[in-house]
Enzyme design. Structure first.
Site, PDB file in Angstrom:
ATOM      1  N   HIS A 291      -5.879   5.741   1.008  1.00  0.00           N
ATOM      2  CA  HIS A 291      -4.913   4.821   2.009  1.00  0.00           C
ATOM      3  C   HIS A 291      -4.617   5.769   3.125  1.00  0.00           C
ATOM      4  O   HIS A 291      -4.447   5.460   4.384  1.00  0.00           O
ATOM      5  CB  HIS A 291      -3.611   4.392   1.397  1.00  0.00           C
ATOM      6  CG  HIS A 291      -3.735   3.174   0.301  1.00  0.00           C
ATOM      7  ND1 HIS A 291      -3.215   2.248   0.574  1.00  0.00           N
ATOM      8  CD2 HIS A 291      -4.780   3.300  -0.668  1.00  0.00           C
ATOM      9  CE1 HIS A 291      -3.683   1.474  -0.517  1.00  0.00           C
ATOM     10  NE2 HIS A 291      -4.356   1.881  -1.162  1.00  0.00           N
TER      11      HIS A 291
ATOM     12  N   ASP B 241       1.644   0.968   5.881  1.00  0.00           N
ATOM     13  CA  ASP B 241       0.775   0.391   4.743  1.00  0.00           C
ATOM     14  C   ASP B 241       1.529  -0.805   4.112  1.00  0.00           C
ATOM     15  O   ASP B 241       2.675  -0.629   3.676  1.00  0.00           O
ATOM     16  CB  ASP B 241       0.407   1.560   3.651  1.00  0.00           C
ATOM     17  CG  ASP B 241      -0.760   1.211   2.861  1.00  0.00           C
ATOM     18  OD1 ASP B 241      -0.636  -0.044   2.440  1.00  0.00           O
ATOM     19  OD2 ASP B 241      -1.779   1.806   2.871  1.00  0.00           O
TER      20      ASP B 241
END
Ligand code: UDP
Length: 458
Positions: free
Chosen positions: A19, A115
Site C-alpha cells: 500500500h 488509502d
C-alpha cells in the site's frame, strides 16, 4: 519557496509494503506537477524501514501514531484491535499534525489523500475543511464487488454458481475475493473492514484508483457515474514507464533487506526469457507442504528460477535446497522486483497475484502463472487469465496445494507452448497500452493533470 508549489497534499497510506509503494509513487508524480507532497506514516512503520539510512527523497515525511509505536500491527492482540486503536489514536495524532502551524516555508496543506483502508482519515480532513481524496490500492473490479456488498446487490453466502453483476465479467464464486467465498467466515472482521471503505466515500471530493482505464474501462465507467473516480495508475517508478521523471527508478521504501547486486548479476548471463521469477509478495505465508512441493517442482524443471522466500518462510524449505538448486536456482529473501521483471532473462512470473505484482507484470510485459493466496488475489487472477489473457491459473488439489507435477506442466505451458506465445504477445500489447496511459496525454496522465489543476484552485 512557497510560491514554487501550486498546492500541498498530505498522503496517508495504509502501513504495509503493497500500500505504501503506490502512494509514495503517486507523491512523486504530484511533485513533478509542482504539488508538494507530505507522506504521513505511523511511527511503528517508520521503524520497520530497512533502508532508512540510505533513503533520499524530496518528499517530506511526517509520522503519526497507530497506538502501537513500539510494535505496530504485531504488537496488537488482534487485527480488529489494531484497526480500532489506529482509527482512534490515528485520528487524534493526524488532527494534531494538521493543527501544527507550517513553519518551513511550505504552503498550508489543502488536500488529504488517504488509502481507502483508512476511511476515518476523510472525516479528519473534512473537520479541517480540506479537500479529501480517497486512494484505492485494489483493482476497480475488486472495489466494485465490495461496493455491491455494501449496497446489498451481492449477498453472502453466495448461492449461485454464476455471479452476474453490471459491467463485470461473469464470475464463479471462487473468483470472488477469498473472504467472500473460499475463506468465507474465516475472516469476518476483514469482511466488515473492506465493506466499511464505502461508508463515507460519498463525501470524498475525489476517488483516485491505482488502475488503468484501458484495463477495466467498463467497470470504471460504471463507478464514475457514482463517484468522481479517476484512474491514475499504474504507479510504477517513471523510469519503468514513461521515463519523464529522471530520478524516479525505485519504490524507495523497503521493509525487507534486498541484495540487489546479487540478483541482477545472477540474471545477467542467463539467455533471454529463460528464467522463472517466483514471488508471493510481502505478506503471504504458505504451508510447509506447499513450500516443499514448489521447491521440488522448481528443481525438477529445465528452467532457471529466481525465488523470493522471505526470512519468515525459510524454515519451510527442504533442508538441502540450496545445494540441489546450485547453478539453476537462486533463492533470496527479497529482490528488486521491478528490475527483475524488466530483465530480458525473465520469461514468466509465478505470482500470488497481489494487485501491485499483477500491474507490474502487465506493465513490463511478463506472462504469469497465478497461485493466489487470499484476499483480492483470486479476483485479480480471474482478470489475468480470462480478461487480459496474460496468464494461467495453477490447478490446486483438494487440499488447496499446487503439486510439483502441476507446477511443471504450467511452466511448460507458459514458457514453451503456442498458448504461451499468445500470452506473451498479449502481455506486450498491455505493456504498450499501459505505457501510453501514463505518458503525455494518456488516460492516467490526463486524469492526474485534471486532479492537479482542480486542487490548485482551492
Ligand atoms: N516486492 C519487491 N521485492 C520482492 C517481492 C515483492 O520489491 O522480492 C514488491 C513488489 O514489486 C510489489 C510489492 O512488493 O510492489 C508487493 O505488493 P503486492 O500487491 O503484489 O502484494 P502484497 O505484498 O501486498 O501481498
Amino acid at each position: 519557496m512557497a510560491k514554487q508549489w501550486k498546492a500541498h497534499c498530505l498522503l496517508v497510506p495504509h502501513p504495509s509494503q503493497g500500500h505504501v509503494n503506490p502512494m509514495l509513487q503517486f507523491s512523486k508524480r504530484l511533485q513533478h506537477h509542482k504539488v508538494k507532497a507530505t507522506f504521513v506514516i505511523p511511527r511503528s512503520f517508520w521503524k520497520t524501514i530497512t533502508n532508512q539510512s540510505t533513503f533520499k527523497s524530496s518528499i517530506a515525511f511526517e509520522t503519526i501514531s497507530d497506538g502501537y509505536d513500539e510494535g505496530g500491527r504485531k504488537a496488537a492482540e488482534s487485527g480488529e484491535a489494531y484497526v480500532e486503536r489506529f482509527r482512534k489514536v490515528g485520528s487524534q495524532t493526524l488532527s494534531e499534525l494538521l493543527d501544527k502551524p507550517s513553519n518551513n516555508g511550505l504552503p498550508p496543506v489543502n488536500c488529504v489523500i488517504y488509502d481507502t483502508f483508512l476511511p476515518w482519515v476523510l472525516d479528519v480532513a473534512k473537520k479541517f475543511g480540506l479537500i479529501g481524496a480517497a486512494f484505492m490500492t485494489q483493482s476497480c473490479t475488486v472495489n466494485s464487488l465490495f461496493f455491491h456488498l455494501h449496497q446489498g446487490t451481492l449477498e453472502l453466502p453466495v448461492k449461485e454458481s454464476k455471479i452476474l453483476l453490471p459491467h463485470l465479467p461473469e464470475l464463479e464464486p471462487s473468483d470472488l475475493p477469498s473472504f467472500l467465498y473460499l475463506q468465507y467466515g474465516m475472516y469476518s472482521f476483514f469482511w466488515d473492514y473492506l465493506v466499511e471503505h464505502f461508508s463515507n466515500i460519498g463525501k470524498a471530493d475525489w476517488v483516485l484508483s491505482n488502475s488503468v482505464y484501458e484495463l477495466e474501462h467498463q467497470v470504471v465507467d460504471w463507478m464514475r457515474k457514482m463517484w468522481p473516480l479517476r484512474t491514475i495508475g499504474p504507479t510504477l517508478p517513471s523510469m519503468f514507464l514513461d521515463k519523464r521523471i529522471q530520478d524516479d527508478d525505485d519504490y524507495d521504501i523497503n521493509i525487507f533487506k534486498s541484495n540487489n547486486d546479487l540478483c541482477l548479476e545472477w540474471l545477467h548471463d542467463k539467455p533471454k526469457s529463460t528464467v522463472l521469477y517466483v514471488s508471493f509478495g510481502s505478506i503471504a505465508s504458505l504451508s510447509e507442504e506447499q513450500m516443499q512441493e514448489l521447491a521440488l517442482g522448481l528443481i525438477d524443471t529445465d528452467t532457471y528460477f529466481l525465488w523470493v522466500v522471505r526470512e519468515s518462510e525459510e524454515a519451510k524449505l527442504p533442508k538441502n535446497i540450496l545445494e540441489i538448486a546450485s547453478e539453476k536456482g537462486l533463492i533470496v529473501r527479497w529482490c528488486p522486483q521491478l528490475r527483475v521483471l524488466s530483465h530480458k532473462a525473465v520469461g514468466c512470473f509465478v505470482t500470488h497475484c497481489g494487485w501491485n505484482s499483477a500491474l507490474e507484470a502487465l506493465s513490463l510485459g511478463v506472462p504469469m502463472i497465478g497461485v493466489p493466496n487470499w484476499s483480492d488475489q483470486t479476483t485479480n487472477l480471474k482478470d489475468i487469465v480470462d480478461v487480459w489473457k496474460v496468464g494461467i491459473r495453477a490447478p490446486m488439489d483438494q487440499k488447496g496445494i499446487l503439486r510439483r507435477e502441476m507446477l511443471k506442466n504450467c511452466i511448460k505451458e507458459v514458457m514453451e507452448s503456442e498458448k504461451g506465445k499468445e500470452m506473451k504477445n498479449n502481455a506486450m500489447k498491455w505493456k504498450n497500452l499501459i505505457g501510453n496511459s501514463v505518458d503525455e496525454g494518456g488516460s492516467s496522465d490526463q486524469n492526474l493533470a485534471e486532479f492537479v489543476a482542480k486542487i490548485s484552485q482551492h
